[in-house]
Structures are given as C-alpha cells and as structure tokens.
Design an enzyme around this catalytic site. Structure first.
Site, PDB file in Angstrom:
ATOM      1  N   HIS A   1       0.303  -4.436   1.194  1.00 38.95           N
ATOM      2  CA  HIS A   1       0.234  -4.519   2.369  1.00 38.95           C
ATOM      3  C   HIS A   1       0.798  -6.384   2.837  1.00 38.95           C
ATOM      4  O   HIS A   1       0.071  -7.224   2.480  1.00 38.95           O
ATOM      5  CB  HIS A   1      -0.293  -4.359   3.189  1.00 38.95           C
TER       6      HIS A   1
ATOM      7  N   GLU B   1      -7.735  -4.413   4.312  1.00 35.03           N
ATOM      8  CA  GLU B   1      -8.530  -3.268   3.991  1.00 35.03           C
ATOM      9  C   GLU B   1      -9.032  -2.835   2.752  1.00 35.03           C
ATOM     10  O   GLU B   1      -9.657  -4.374   2.631  1.00 35.03           O
ATOM     11  CB  GLU B   1      -7.647  -1.880   3.617  1.00 35.03           C
TER      12      GLU B   1
ATOM     13  N   HIS C   1      -2.036  -2.671  -4.996  1.00 37.11           N
ATOM     14  CA  HIS C   1      -3.289  -1.800  -5.448  1.00 37.11           C
ATOM     15  C   HIS C   1      -2.561  -0.293  -5.511  1.00 37.11           C
ATOM     16  O   HIS C   1      -1.024  -0.243  -5.301  1.00 37.11           O
ATOM     17  CB  HIS C   1      -4.567  -1.797  -4.325  1.00 37.11           C
TER      18      HIS C   1
ATOM     19  N   ARG D   1       5.859  -0.229  -0.332  1.00 36.15           N
ATOM     20  CA  ARG D   1       6.052   0.400  -1.784  1.00 36.15           C
ATOM     21  C   ARG D   1       7.033  -0.673  -3.827  1.00 36.15           C
ATOM     22  O   ARG D   1       8.216  -0.563  -2.932  1.00 36.15           O
ATOM     23  CB  ARG D   1       6.493   1.493  -1.980  1.00 36.15           C
TER      24      ARG D   1
END
Length: 324
Positions: free
Chosen positions: A103, A120, A178, A198
């Site tokens: 991200h 996150e 991740h 992605r």
C-alpha cells in the site's frame, strides 16, 4: 436525536480467495462460498456503513459524521479529518492465499489517487495448522534485485513467510510488502483507503480464465525494501487489563482479555472508540443504553460517551481502537 453505541450492517465482499468461515465461525448472516471480507465500519466512497438498529437505524456513517461531528468523532479527530471517518474496520477470511501486495504512503496516495495511504494491522483470530502470513523481505534487496526476481517468477524466494496462531499481531506500515495466507481469519484495522497495489497473484485466474490486474510499476516506488529482524508485534497479555498492542499516528489498538465486569473511562481520549469482539461475547452498558456484542461483531462508541461498563460470563476478548 442522541448518540448511543452504534452497530452497523456488515458489508460483505466476495473474493477469489474467500471462504465460508465468516458464516461458520463468526456467525455472519451471509450466503455464498467465497466471502473474503466483512467490512464492519466503512466510510470508503461508495461503500458506506449503515446503522443497523436503534433511533439512527438506516443512517450512514457519513451522515452521522456530518450531523454530530465532534460528538461522534472527537474534536481532535474532526479537526484533522473533517467529517471523513478515518478508519476502515474489517474481518477477513482467507481460504486461499491473497495476492502479494503493498500500500502507498499518504504522499503517494494523495498524488496518485487523491486518497489516504493505507497503514494497517492484523490480529489473528483463527489459523489452521501450518497457516502462514507473508510480511516483508527475508534479506536485504535493492529495487533492481526485486525486479529481477519478479521478472524471473522467483519473487517468493526473497519474501518472509511466518507460521501464525491465534493472538498473533502484525503491524503493516505503508510500503511493507505482505499477504495473508490461506487458512487464516483475522481482524484488520486500517486507514480509510481502498488503494492496493497487487504485485503477484500466484498466476491464478478466475472462473472465466482471466488473471487479476497487477500494479507492478506503481508498486516499485511504494515498496520499502528494508529487511527487519522481526516483523511480528510482541506484547504481554494480562487478564482483566487493557494492553496496548499497536500505537501509531493513525490508530491505537488495545487488547482487553477479561472475565466478569470492567469499568472503562475514556475521559483521556478525544476520539471515538471502536470495539471488536475477537472472543466470547460482551455486554456494554452506558448511562442510557445496553448493547450485546457477540464474537465477530463490532461496536462504535461515540466520542461524547466517556464511561462504559463491560460484562461477560465467560473469558472474552475485545480489541479497542481509537486515535490518540
């Protein structure tokens, strides 16, 4: 109308990697066999959370933020974010491996997408035997070395895989590569953003034979190539105590494992408080309201409510989330 502890209707997301544990384990009222995500609290554009019950039933989170402002969000949060609710709260069921992804940070996300970045964290609620997460690199790599592995289809050789169990916590700052592995159910707390790059999707295709879009070029400048000695967040859990497990500029998350009754006071916070029930079930009591939170449910406590009593007949566990 007065604010009270709020439950929202879950927003279910079908995913190529999703399973049925949101139904079978978290008792979510959803049909289908590939439901990967339950968005519990969302102010993502076009995906608003809607109040499930009480006087405010049917109102969206955005409508509440505009109507109640500081009463709902807290003055500090309102000053920083306006009426945009800053966190996205989810439960995730990965039947198979998610794509390897990253991200962007706030600066990149603002420039490219007019969005927040996406810091996150994960709290593992259940993991099948041998289930693994992928977090970060297993050795120092340059951007060029990373690209070489990506082009040669050997990316997994330089990635860090870790076997996990219930209670494991991983903090994922922007830039950290991740992926959630198959056989894992977890709670995810993140900035309000749906921006994901992605990188690699295990060469899989959907029912029509189509591969999902990759964002390899966008990811290059978003990835933090630094290797870390330890990616898992260590913490010491204490029964009937509030333990901080993650504290960052975007959110603080505490774990509360308890039996019986606890009184919680939020006079020191200038923020809403979110509770996710990750074990058992809990009764919440405020001055004018009583609410039961079952396993896999989420509650939003408005900033104007400072005192709450929680009670459970069994050993239960809550994640408590707010902005410091």
């Amino acid at each position: 109308m007065k604010l009270y502890p709020l439950k929202f209707k879950s927003i279910y997301k079908e995913r190529i990697w999703g399973g049925n544990k949101l139904q079978s384990q978290l008792n979510k009222n959803v049909t289908g066999h590939s439901i990967g995500e339950s968005w519990e609290i969302s102010d993502v554009k076009g995906e608003p959370s809607v109040v499930a019950e009480g006087e405010l039933q049917g109102k969206t989170l955005q409508e509440l933020s505009k109507t109640f402002q500081e009463q709902l969000l807290g003055k500090k949060v309102h000053d920083a974010f306006g009426t945009k609710f800053p966190l996205l709260i989810k439960y995730i069921d990965a039947k198979s491996d998610l794509s390897i992804q990253v991200h962007p940070n706030d600066k990149l996300a603002k420039e490219r997408h007019n969005s927040f970045g996406k810091t996150e964290m994960w709290y593992v609620m259940q993991a099948d035997k041998g289930a693994k997460l992928m977090v970060g690199f297993n050795k120092e790599v340059t951007k060029e070395e990373y690209q070489e592995h990506l082009n040669n289809n050997t990316l997994t050789e330089i990635l860090n895989f870790e076997e996990v169990k219930k209670g494991d916590v991983y903090f994922l700052p922007t830039g950290r590569i991740h992926a959630i592995g198959g056989g894992i159910v977890l709670a995810e707390i993140q900035q309000t953003s749906d921006i994901t790059y992605r990188i690699y999707d295990w060469n899989r295709v959907d029912a029509k034979g189509n591969a999902r879009e990759l964002h390899t070029d966008l990811a290059l400048d978003a990835i933090d190539y630094t290797v870390h000695e330890n990616y898992k967040t260590e913490y010491q859990e204490t029964q009937n105590e509030v333990t901080t497990i993650v504290n960052c500029p975007y959110f603080t998350t505490n774990l509360i494992p308890f039996t019986g009754t606890l009184s919680l006071n939020h006079a020191d916070k200038d923020s809403f408080v979110i509770y996710m029930c990750v074990k058992g079930n809990v009764r919440f009591k405020t001055q004018n309201h009583t609410e039961t939170l079952n396993f896999g449910e989420t509650l939003l406590l408005p900033a104007s409510i400072k005192n709450v009593t929680i009670h459970t007949e069994e050993t239960s566990e809550l994640l408590e989330v707010y902005i410091s």
